[in-house]
Design a protein around this motif. Structure first.
Motif, short mmCIF file in Angstrom:
data_model
loop_
_atom_site.label_atom_id
_atom_site.label_comp_id
_atom_site.label_asym_id
_atom_site.label_seq_id
_atom_site.Cartn_x
_atom_site.Cartn_y
_atom_site.Cartn_z
N HIS A 195 79.17 25.76 5.79
CA HIS A 195 80.49 25.14 5.70
C HIS A 195 80.54 23.77 6.36
O HIS A 195 81.29 22.91 5.94
N ARG A 196 79.72 23.61 7.40
CA ARG A 196 79.71 22.33 8.12
C ARG A 196 78.69 21.37 7.55
O ARG A 196 78.40 20.34 8.16
N TRP A 197 78.15 21.71 6.40
CA TRP A 197 77.18 20.83 5.74
C TRP A 197 77.68 20.47 4.33
O TRP A 197 76.96 19.91 3.53
N GLU A 198 78.95 20.83 4.07
CA GLU A 198 79.51 20.55 2.75
C GLU A 198 80.35 19.29 2.79
O GLU A 198 81.09 19.06 3.74
N GLY A 199 80.27 18.50 1.70
CA GLY A 199 81.10 17.30 1.58
C GLY A 199 80.97 16.41 2.80
O GLY A 199 79.88 16.22 3.35
N SER A 200 82.12 15.89 3.26
CA SER A 200 82.07 14.94 4.37
C SER A 200 81.79 15.63 5.71
O SER A 200 81.49 14.96 6.69
N TRP A 201 81.84 16.97 5.77
CA TRP A 201 81.50 17.65 7.02
C TRP A 201 80.06 17.38 7.40
O TRP A 201 79.71 17.37 8.58
N LYS A 202 79.19 17.17 6.40
CA LYS A 202 77.79 16.89 6.68
C LYS A 202 77.65 15.64 7.56
O LYS A 202 76.86 15.62 8.51
N TYR A 203 78.48 14.61 7.24
CA TYR A 203 78.39 13.37 8.02
C TYR A 203 78.91 13.59 9.43
O TYR A 203 78.41 13.01 10.38
N MET A 204 79.94 14.45 9.55
CA MET A 204 80.44 14.72 10.88
C MET A 204 79.40 15.51 11.69
O MET A 204 79.22 15.28 12.89
N SER A 205 78.67 16.42 11.05
CA SER A 205 77.61 17.16 11.74
C SER A 205 76.55 16.20 12.26
O SER A 205 76.11 16.31 13.41
N LEU A 206 76.13 15.27 11.41
CA LEU A 206 75.10 14.32 11.82
C LEU A 206 75.62 13.40 12.93
O LEU A 206 74.90 13.09 13.89
N PHE A 207 76.88 12.98 12.77
CA PHE A 207 77.50 12.11 13.78
C PHE A 207 77.57 12.83 15.13
O PHE A 207 77.32 12.24 16.19
N LEU A 208 77.85 14.13 15.09
CA LEU A 208 77.94 14.92 16.31
C LEU A 208 76.58 14.99 17.01
O LEU A 208 76.48 14.79 18.22
N ALA A 209 75.53 15.27 16.23
CA ALA A 209 74.20 15.37 16.83
C ALA A 209 73.78 14.04 17.44
O ALA A 209 73.24 13.98 18.55
N GLY A 210 74.06 12.95 16.72
CA GLY A 210 73.67 11.63 17.23
C GLY A 210 74.57 11.15 18.36
O GLY A 210 74.10 10.60 19.35
N GLY A 211 75.87 11.38 18.20
CA GLY A 211 76.84 10.81 19.14
C GLY A 211 77.07 11.64 20.37
O GLY A 211 77.45 11.13 21.42
N HIS A 212 76.86 12.96 20.28
CA HIS A 212 77.10 13.83 21.43
C HIS A 212 75.82 14.09 22.20
O HIS A 212 75.84 14.60 23.30
N PHE A 213 74.67 13.74 21.57
CA PHE A 213 73.43 13.95 22.31
C PHE A 213 72.50 12.74 22.30
O PHE A 213 72.24 12.16 23.36
N VAL A 214 72.00 12.32 21.13
CA VAL A 214 70.91 11.33 21.11
C VAL A 214 71.33 10.03 21.79
O VAL A 214 70.64 9.55 22.71
#
Lengths: 184, 392
Positions: free
Chosen positions: B280-299
């Motif tokens: 569900h978190r990899w569908e549509g624009s959620w995918k970009y939010m998932s990637l943004f979260l990994a990059g922005g909350h950690f990397v």
């Protein structure tokens, strides 16, 4: 009189040693060291020591470990011996993360430990300052000792002795150069 | 140097916060008339965002006491005030959830449960009465712990010379256990049960890790704000900011560790009822939010907060604190909103008003608690050591 290895001056308190170190630094001496029974806050700044590059060495070890883990797992799982595991792709980076994490930490830890050894020139079994008869021994008990080494370009026996007296040293000791072959 | 807020220099927006909060909250609740489901999600999200700041403060206060920390004594009163300021928010959110239960949780919808065998089996836990009872217990426990810690601390200000912290330590140790259980189950009840088929035992720790990130970021910003007004500016020094920066960095890593632990086990196990949550978190624009979260909350924060210099520069640290608060907001959004519509991200104006409303009420509550008393636990025997704290 032969040139000594170094001249030692002892002080009565950590604060006095800090002050002496600051003045020695400001007087332009480069080859000098301080010996005390315990670490003294602010000594690094007083001696004019730069920040240790150990952090960068550890970071290098960390990235080395990370690169090793990434390359090793890619080569083993996707190139040299590809196996289908639970229907996942050969190159499944998710499965590589724990090992990459561990090797990153291992690399950083090893680099930090051995980098510290290298920066401290360890292991070192002997040091010429051990020739001191009295003052150096007090620095493991209640003495706060400053040593200015004769290898310093600004060193002159009389000059340093006078400088130390001006600093208010309680006692001054000349440490002789080691003779060849004395320590086997 | 001021040790108290009760001076001429009262920041005006602290006073205005209460008004802004009430207006924004009324606006949010008015949203119920337009899109009641999305509005309830917004209120849940905005409420949990600020409650997590207070819960982080509450947890860290107890850890501070139990480990006998000295460097953080200068922050103790701030932490106590933040913990208590969170209680009205938690009560408001719990009441809203209980009243809007059928709207927001499908397990509370009898018509839905009728055709869902799994949810029928889960009725023993997921039923409206027990949910309400549990919510009451969570908020009650937090109010009890936060209130007692602050009360004992304020009492110690009245001591003649120095106050020992024995009572606070003895109280904190068992309360940490109660705190861990209530925070874990609150996260299960209020967020995880939005998707009642899915479960993850690490979910409570995930919420806790994000809460501490948000708390440290808020504490940095609060201290900097007070410093701007010349309050406690010589008490909270760069050494304290350095330590808060280290903890912000540490809990950012801890969050990533927990987030990845949850992800990797589900990825490895590959069981459809678990993987659907990530699907569900990899569908549509959620995918970009998932990637943004990994990059922005950690990397990004990982690399930005590593150097000693960035933790000792209050401007850089302040900007990183703002960034981490934004990322915590995104993190909670990413946890909550895909349950509303997993095809894509759809922001609503209520997302903004709910966050602003709860936040402003939180700030106003904090201000009211902080202005009446000294901002430092003045009789703490180690206060002096905390002020002169130095990093090595």
């Amino acid at each position: 009189m032969a040139k000594p290895y170094c001249i030692l001056a002892s002080f009565d308190s950590p604060a006095a040693l800090i002050q002496a170190a600051e003045k020695t630094r400001d007087a332009g001496y480069k080859h000098f060291d301080c010996y005390s029974p315990f670490p003294i806050h602010g000594m690094d700044a007083a001696m004019g020591l730069k920040r240790s590059p150990l952090g960068l060495i550890a970071a290098g070890g960390a990235f080395g470990g990370l690169a090793t883990a990434a390359l090793m797992q890619w080569w083993m799982s996707a190139v040299d011996y590809p196996l289908v595991l639970s229907g996942k792709p050969f190159f499944s980076y998710q499965a590589f993360v724990p090992i990459a994490f561990e090797l990153t930490i291992l690399g950083a830890a090893l680099a930090a430990v051995f980098g510290m050894f290298a920066l401290n020139q360890m292991p070192q079994y002997h040091h010429p300052v051990f020739e001191s008869d009295k003052l150096l021994k007090t620095s493991s008990d209640n003495g706060f000792v400053l040593a200015i080494e004769s290898s310093d370009p600004a060193f002159s026996t009389d000059g340093v002795e006078q400088f130390m007296k001006d600093l208010g040293a309680a006692q001054i000791e000349h440490v002789a150069q080691e003779e060849e072959g004395e320590h086997v | 140097m001021e040790h108290s807020l009760n001076t001429e220099k009262r920041p005006i927006f602290f006073k205005a916060a209460g008004l802004i909060g009430v207006i924004a909250l009324i606006a949010s609740f008015a949203g119920l008339a337009f899109d009641s489901k999305h509005t309830l999600y917004s209120i849940l999200h905005g409420g949990l965002f600020w409650i997590s700041v207070g819960l982080g403060a509450l947890g860290f206060t107890m850890i501070h006491h139990v480990v006998g920390a000295r460097w953080s004594i200068v922050f103790r009163r701030h932490m106590e005030n933040m913990s208590v300021a969170m209680i009205p928010l938690a009560a408001l959110l719990a009441a809203t959830l209980i009243l809007g239960l059928k709207e927001i949780f499908i397990w509370a919808d009898a018509a839905h449960v009728l055709h869902d065998e799994l949810l029928q089996k889960k009725q023993a836990y997921l039923n409206p009465g027990f949910f309400a009872l549990r919510a009451f217990i969570y908020v009650g426990c937090w109010a009890l712990i936060a209130g007692t810690l602050r009360k004992k601390s304020l009492q110690s200000d009245q001591a003649h010379q120095v106050a020992d912290n024995e009572g606070l330590v003895a109280f904190s140790a068992p309360m940490i256990l109660l705190y861990a259980i209530t925070v874990t189950f609150a996260a299960f009840d209020w967020m995880m049960s939005l998707d009642p088929h899915w479960y993850s035992t690490i979910f409570g720790v995930y919420f806790f890790s994000g809460a501490l990130v948000a708390f440290f970021a808020s504490l940095i910003l609060l201290s900097l704000l007070l410093r701007f007004f010349g309050i406690l500016d010589r008490v909270i020094t760069v050494e304290h900011y350095h330590d808060l920066g280290k903890l912000l960095f540490a809990f950012t890593c801890f969050w990533a560790f927990i987030a990845f632990s949850q992800y990797m086990l589900i990825w490895y196990g590959n069981i459809p009822e678990e993987t659907i949550w990530y699907k569900h978190r990899w569908e549509g624009s959620w995918k970009y939010m998932s990637l943004f979260l990994a990059g922005g909350h950690f990397v990004f924060p990982f690399l930005a907060l590593i150097p000693r210099a960035s933790k000792r520069n209050v401007l850089v640290l302040g900007l990183m604190a703002v960034w981490m608060l934004v990322m915590h907001w995104v993190d909670l959004y990413w946890l909550i909103f895909p349950n509303l519509d997993h095809h894509g991200v759809h922001f609503s104006w209520t997302d903004l008003t709910a966050s602003v409303g709860f936040g402003a009420v939180f700030v106003a509550a904090f201000w009211n608690l902080a202005k009446k008393h000294d901002l430092l636990p003045s009789k703490d025997p180690f206060l002096e050591q905390s002020i002169h704290h130095i990093n090595h």
